[in-house]
Design a protein around this motif. Sequence first.
Motif, PDB file in Angstrom:
ATOM      1  N   THR A  34      -8.764  30.517 -68.110  1.00  0.00           N
ATOM      2  CA  THR A  34      -9.137  29.984 -69.406  1.00  0.00           C
ATOM      3  C   THR A  34     -10.062  28.798 -69.189  1.00  0.00           C
ATOM      4  O   THR A  34     -10.223  28.297 -68.082  1.00  0.00           O
ATOM      5  CB  THR A  34      -7.912  29.508 -70.205  1.00  0.00           C
ATOM      6  N   TYR A  35     -10.673  28.369 -70.288  1.00  0.00           N
ATOM      7  CA  TYR A  35     -11.613  27.263 -70.211  1.00  0.00           C
ATOM      8  C   TYR A  35     -10.972  26.028 -69.598  1.00  0.00           C
ATOM      9  O   TYR A  35     -11.528  25.397 -68.707  1.00  0.00           O
ATOM     10  CB  TYR A  35     -12.118  26.944 -71.619  1.00  0.00           C
ATOM     11  N   MET A 202     -22.986  25.932 -86.575  1.00  0.00           N
ATOM     12  CA  MET A 202     -23.212  27.046 -85.661  1.00  0.00           C
ATOM     13  C   MET A 202     -22.758  28.354 -86.282  1.00  0.00           C
ATOM     14  O   MET A 202     -21.892  28.387 -87.143  1.00  0.00           O
ATOM     15  CB  MET A 202     -22.487  26.797 -84.338  1.00  0.00           C
ATOM     16  N   PHE A 204     -20.981  30.767 -85.241  1.00  0.00           N
ATOM     17  CA  PHE A 204     -19.609  31.276 -85.127  1.00  0.00           C
ATOM     18  C   PHE A 204     -18.697  30.669 -86.183  1.00  0.00           C
ATOM     19  O   PHE A 204     -17.719  31.291 -86.585  1.00  0.00           O
ATOM     20  CB  PHE A 204     -19.049  31.119 -83.706  1.00  0.00           C
ATOM     21  N   ALA A 217      -7.580  26.863 -90.778  1.00  0.00           N
ATOM     22  CA  ALA A 217      -7.586  27.788 -89.641  1.00  0.00           C
ATOM     23  C   ALA A 217      -8.909  27.689 -88.895  1.00  0.00           C
ATOM     24  O   ALA A 217      -8.942  27.747 -87.664  1.00  0.00           O
ATOM     25  CB  ALA A 217      -7.360  29.218 -90.129  1.00  0.00           C
ATOM     26  N   ILE A 218     -10.000  27.543 -89.633  1.00  0.00           N
ATOM     27  CA  ILE A 218     -11.319  27.439 -88.983  1.00  0.00           C
ATOM     28  C   ILE A 218     -11.392  26.157 -88.166  1.00  0.00           C
ATOM     29  O   ILE A 218     -11.825  26.158 -87.015  1.00  0.00           O
ATOM     30  CB  ILE A 218     -12.448  27.482 -90.032  1.00  0.00           C
ATOM     31  N   THR A 221      -9.014  26.538 -84.997  1.00  0.00           N
ATOM     32  CA  THR A 221      -9.426  27.475 -83.952  1.00  0.00           C
ATOM     33  C   THR A 221     -10.847  27.235 -83.461  1.00  0.00           C
ATOM     34  O   THR A 221     -11.109  27.321 -82.271  1.00  0.00           O
ATOM     35  CB  THR A 221      -9.342  28.918 -84.482  1.00  0.00           C
ATOM     36  N   HIS A 222     -11.756  26.964 -84.377  1.00  0.00           N
ATOM     37  CA  HIS A 222     -13.163  26.970 -83.973  1.00  0.00           C
ATOM     38  C   HIS A 222     -13.768  25.585 -83.834  1.00  0.00           C
ATOM     39  O   HIS A 222     -14.681  25.393 -83.051  1.00  0.00           O
ATOM     40  CB  HIS A 222     -13.975  27.789 -84.969  1.00  0.00           C
ATOM     41  N   GLY A 225     -11.460  22.743 -80.860  1.00  0.00           N
ATOM     42  CA  GLY A 225     -11.663  23.034 -79.448  1.00  0.00           C
ATOM     43  C   GLY A 225     -13.027  22.608 -78.953  1.00  0.00           C
ATOM     44  O   GLY A 225     -13.183  22.196 -77.810  1.00  0.00           O
ATOM     45  N   ASN A 226     -14.023  22.696 -79.825  1.00  0.00           N
ATOM     46  CA  ASN A 226     -15.375  22.341 -79.411  1.00  0.00           C
ATOM     47  C   ASN A 226     -15.679  20.870 -79.616  1.00  0.00           C
ATOM     48  O   ASN A 226     -16.669  20.370 -79.107  1.00  0.00           O
ATOM     49  CB  ASN A 226     -16.384  23.191 -80.186  1.00  0.00           C
ATOM     50  N   MET A 306     -16.484  19.481 -68.114  1.00  0.00           N
ATOM     51  CA  MET A 306     -16.368  20.208 -69.378  1.00  0.00           C
ATOM     52  C   MET A 306     -17.667  20.892 -69.771  1.00  0.00           C
ATOM     53  O   MET A 306     -17.701  21.690 -70.688  1.00  0.00           O
ATOM     54  CB  MET A 306     -15.977  19.239 -70.489  1.00  0.00           C
ATOM     55  N   VAL A 308     -19.798  23.489 -69.634  1.00  0.00           N
ATOM     56  CA  VAL A 308     -19.912  24.843 -69.107  1.00  0.00           C
ATOM     57  C   VAL A 308     -20.842  25.704 -69.940  1.00  0.00           C
ATOM     58  O   VAL A 308     -20.827  26.901 -69.831  1.00  0.00           O
ATOM     59  CB  VAL A 308     -18.550  25.554 -69.019  1.00  0.00           C
TER      60      VAL A 308
END
Lengths: 310, 334
Positions: A34-35, A202, A204, A217-218, A221-222, A225-226, A306, A308
Amino acid sequence: MKPAGTDKIMLPFGADSGRPTAVEVPVGSVVQRTYWENVWRRVTRDPFTVACALVLMAIAAAALLAPWLGLPEPTLTDSARRLLPVGSPGHILGTDELGRDMLSRIIHGGRLSLMMGIVPVLIALMIGGSAGLIAGFVGGRVNMLIMRVTDVFYAFPSILLAVAIAGALGAGIGNALLAITIVFIPPITRVTESVTTQVRSMDFVEAARASGAGTLAIIRTHVLGNVLGPIFVYATVLISVSIVISAGLSFIGLGASPPAAEWGLMLNTLRESIFLAPLNAILPGFMIFITSMCFNLISDGLRSAMDVRL
Amino acid sequence: MNVEPRPLLNVRNLRKYFPVRSDRLMGPRLLVQAVDDVNFAIAEGETLGIVGESGCGKSTTARLLMHLIAPDAGEVWLGGKRLGGPDGLTLRQLRRSMQMVFQDSYASLNPRLSVQDSIAFSPRAHGVPAPQAIDKARELLALVGLDPDQFGRRYPHELSGGQRQRINVARALALEPKLVILDEAVSALDKSIEAQVLNLLMDLKRELRLTYLFISHDLNVVQYVSDHVLVMYLGKVVELGTVDDIYHRPRHPYTQALLASRPSMDPDVKIEQSPLAGDPPNPINPPSGCRFRTRCAFAEGVCEKVEPALTGIGRGHAVACHMRIPASGHTAGR
């Protein structure tokens, strides 16, 4: 790739040619990570970061365990043995201007100094991080309101602002802590907001919205993490700044008050003895330098680990 | 004569004007007329292609349909139900039956999520428990031609552009939509990969009985995939018809110019003169009357004064040009 076994590859030579007809080749299996596993691997393979982490852990462990290390009382004065040089018997790091053991004071001082470094950043991270996330994700007028308020704080240099707030609230550790927290909220808000705004636009995130998912939820999850990575890196830098500012506040008498042991305060009281016992006077400053330097280098290591986006 | 299939998607009077900052301080509020009064329908099981130059409002139309941008006006009907109407569709229901694939295959995947988690996100957002959602994601991976064991736990940067776009298609299918909007979905891919993904899309359409809205600037690709084609110019629909009508009997001068601009497969046939001169006018201040008149070789006085309405000129073929409207005042209109 990890060799998982071997496979035979046939070669285009006849059996009668005297050459090998097949070779054995190792067959690999792809190791999936995993990341965060990848980040961890990269950090632990970076010697600078590992060394800094070890130094910090040693300082933190000593500070935490200070009362059980069998050190002399950090506030015990002995006017007969003032300013003993570094290396004196019984006082490895000498004594200060009131004859207190320097080693004990440095280690005990680490408790306050580290706390003053970490606690304000953590609190500011929670408040500023949420504000920045909301500002960045909601956008529009909410963003305007939050960001313009933080701009007001940006008008003052951070140390001056901390001095002003601590000065208005009065001396004391609690007030210094509060002052530093207030100083850190705006920059954390700003960094979080800019990263969130960037992530939100972005595709995604658009795709997640198009899937009919709820805002929470967005974000969970999205967006988080970023956003967390860069914020975390930034917070590590702030810890070193926080240690320096709190030392500065103590130095001018707005933070910890005598006889408590705190690096900034020790630097202040030993200042007058700088010509009599320069090494003793420099020691607390050296500790501040080492600690903040380590946090800075760890932050650098984390940043590159981090990164990547190939 | 075959029976006209029931329209799955019906779009009426869709409009979006974007406010822009004036270059002068305290100047008037300006509006970019990105999508202006667009009407169309897509029959179930068909593919509607939308073509036009950059900035003509193709992608904005797609985003308006998904309500990623709120339209200023207009109605969206899906399966006979109006979005937001009384006992109509909610936005969540609409987004469940209508999904979208974006152009940028990398930016449309979360770099921090493995691809199976990315695909499983939509079902999970609609209440499917995590293990079932992951199973579903792995099924979909197989459906788009990627081995779930090999690719499921990979991250977007570990995949090629074509593989990533397959993932995006799988993600769009995760909610079992009826309609899929493909917004330049194959435009960024190499030609050979583009063909593979196009074939995959065509196969999926047949197997899953999907309806496509296919947006592209590539006229050849649109001709290959579409049943009907809609030509847009500066936020307006200028011509609409079957793929045969549009490609073999184009009636709008813009459509004709667009088709003439296609490079020939024969290297000896050279386009001597650019069929379309200049850039499209500024959509902030579109020309009066017909928006195409500034670049049109046949423009007359009437084109400046009156805006041509989209007028039917045959079965399923409509065009917005005064030359094709009887008694419009244009000399070619008779």
